[in-house]
Design a protein around this motif. Structure first.
Motif, short mmCIF file in Angstrom:
data_model
loop_
_atom_site.label_atom_id
_atom_site.label_comp_id
_atom_site.label_asym_id
_atom_site.label_seq_id
_atom_site.Cartn_x
_atom_site.Cartn_y
_atom_site.Cartn_z
N GLN A 33 0.84 -1.20 0.00
CA GLN A 33 0.00 0.00 0.00
C GLN A 33 0.87 1.25 0.00
O GLN A 33 0.63 2.19 -0.76
CB GLN A 33 -0.93 0.02 1.20
CG GLN A 33 -1.80 1.27 1.25
CD GLN A 33 -2.77 1.27 2.43
OE1 GLN A 33 -3.03 0.25 3.04
NE2 GLN A 33 -3.31 2.42 2.74
N THR A 34 1.88 1.26 0.83
CA THR A 34 2.79 2.41 0.89
C THR A 34 3.49 2.63 -0.44
O THR A 34 3.53 3.76 -0.96
CB THR A 34 3.83 2.20 2.01
OG1 THR A 34 3.14 2.01 3.25
CG2 THR A 34 4.77 3.38 2.12
N ILE A 38 3.15 5.86 -3.19
CA ILE A 38 4.33 6.59 -3.66
C ILE A 38 4.48 6.47 -5.18
O ILE A 38 4.76 7.47 -5.86
CB ILE A 38 5.60 6.09 -2.93
CG1 ILE A 38 5.52 6.47 -1.45
CG2 ILE A 38 6.87 6.65 -3.57
CD1 ILE A 38 6.56 5.81 -0.57
N ALA A 39 4.25 5.29 -5.72
CA ALA A 39 4.36 5.10 -7.18
C ALA A 39 3.33 5.94 -7.92
O ALA A 39 3.66 6.58 -8.93
CB ALA A 39 4.18 3.63 -7.53
N SER A 54 3.04 15.16 1.43
CA SER A 54 3.09 14.43 2.71
C SER A 54 1.74 14.45 3.42
O SER A 54 1.34 13.45 4.03
CB SER A 54 4.18 15.00 3.61
OG SER A 54 3.87 16.32 3.99
N LYS A 55 1.02 15.55 3.33
CA LYS A 55 -0.31 15.63 3.96
C LYS A 55 -1.28 14.65 3.29
O LYS A 55 -2.06 13.98 3.94
CB LYS A 55 -0.84 17.05 3.89
CG LYS A 55 -0.04 18.04 4.72
CD LYS A 55 -0.57 19.45 4.53
CE LYS A 55 0.29 20.46 5.26
NZ LYS A 55 1.49 20.83 4.55
N LYS A 56 -1.21 14.56 1.97
CA LYS A 56 -2.06 13.62 1.24
C LYS A 56 -1.66 12.18 1.54
O LYS A 56 -2.52 11.30 1.67
CB LYS A 56 -1.99 13.90 -0.26
CG LYS A 56 -2.63 15.21 -0.63
CD LYS A 56 -2.52 15.49 -2.11
CE LYS A 56 -3.11 16.86 -2.42
NZ LYS A 56 -2.96 17.21 -3.83
N PHE A 59 -3.11 11.25 4.84
CA PHE A 59 -4.54 11.07 4.67
C PHE A 59 -4.84 9.71 4.05
O PHE A 59 -5.71 8.96 4.51
CB PHE A 59 -5.12 12.19 3.80
CG PHE A 59 -6.58 12.03 3.52
CD1 PHE A 59 -7.52 12.45 4.45
CD2 PHE A 59 -7.02 11.47 2.34
CE1 PHE A 59 -8.88 12.30 4.19
CE2 PHE A 59 -8.37 11.31 2.07
CZ PHE A 59 -9.31 11.73 3.00
N LEU A 60 -4.12 9.37 2.98
CA LEU A 60 -4.34 8.09 2.30
C LEU A 60 -4.01 6.89 3.18
O LEU A 60 -4.67 5.86 3.12
CB LEU A 60 -3.54 8.03 1.00
CG LEU A 60 -4.01 9.00 -0.09
CD1 LEU A 60 -2.98 9.08 -1.20
CD2 LEU A 60 -5.37 8.61 -0.61
N MET A 61 -2.98 7.02 4.00
CA MET A 61 -2.58 5.92 4.88
C MET A 61 -3.54 5.73 6.05
O MET A 61 -3.59 4.67 6.64
CB MET A 61 -1.16 6.13 5.40
CG MET A 61 -0.10 5.98 4.33
SD MET A 61 -0.03 4.32 3.61
CE MET A 61 0.63 3.37 4.97
N THR A 62 -4.29 6.76 6.40
CA THR A 62 -5.19 6.66 7.55
C THR A 62 -6.65 6.43 7.16
O THR A 62 -7.51 6.37 8.04
CB THR A 62 -5.09 7.90 8.45
OG1 THR A 62 -5.39 9.06 7.67
CG2 THR A 62 -3.70 8.04 9.05
#
Length: 74
Positions: A33-34, A38-39, A54-56, A59-62
């Protein structure tokens, strides 16, 4: 994959009994997922700078995919 999983392993110990998923599966999911986020960021025609993205990323990881699909465009 192995080097990232080695880093994550201490954070996932004991998680298997709470989720019903194997620790190995959850670590692989976290890594893929990480790397996918990034890709996708880097493959944009004009990627945002890291400070902005970084803010996005956080958001995507949470948020789950279901959360993202359910967001109403206002």
């Amino acid at each position: 994959m192995k080097s990232y999983i080695d880093i994550l392993e201490p954070y996932f110990k004991g998680s298997e009994t709470k989720t019903g998923l194997s620790v190995e599966f959850m670590m692989q999911l976290a890594v893929t997922q990480t790397l996918t986020i990034i890709a996708n960021w880097m493959n944009q025609p004009k990627p945002e700078n890291p400070a902005t993205f970084s803010k996005k990323f956080i958001f995507l990881m949470t948020h789950s995919i279901n959360d993202l699909i359910s967001i109403n465009p206002d």
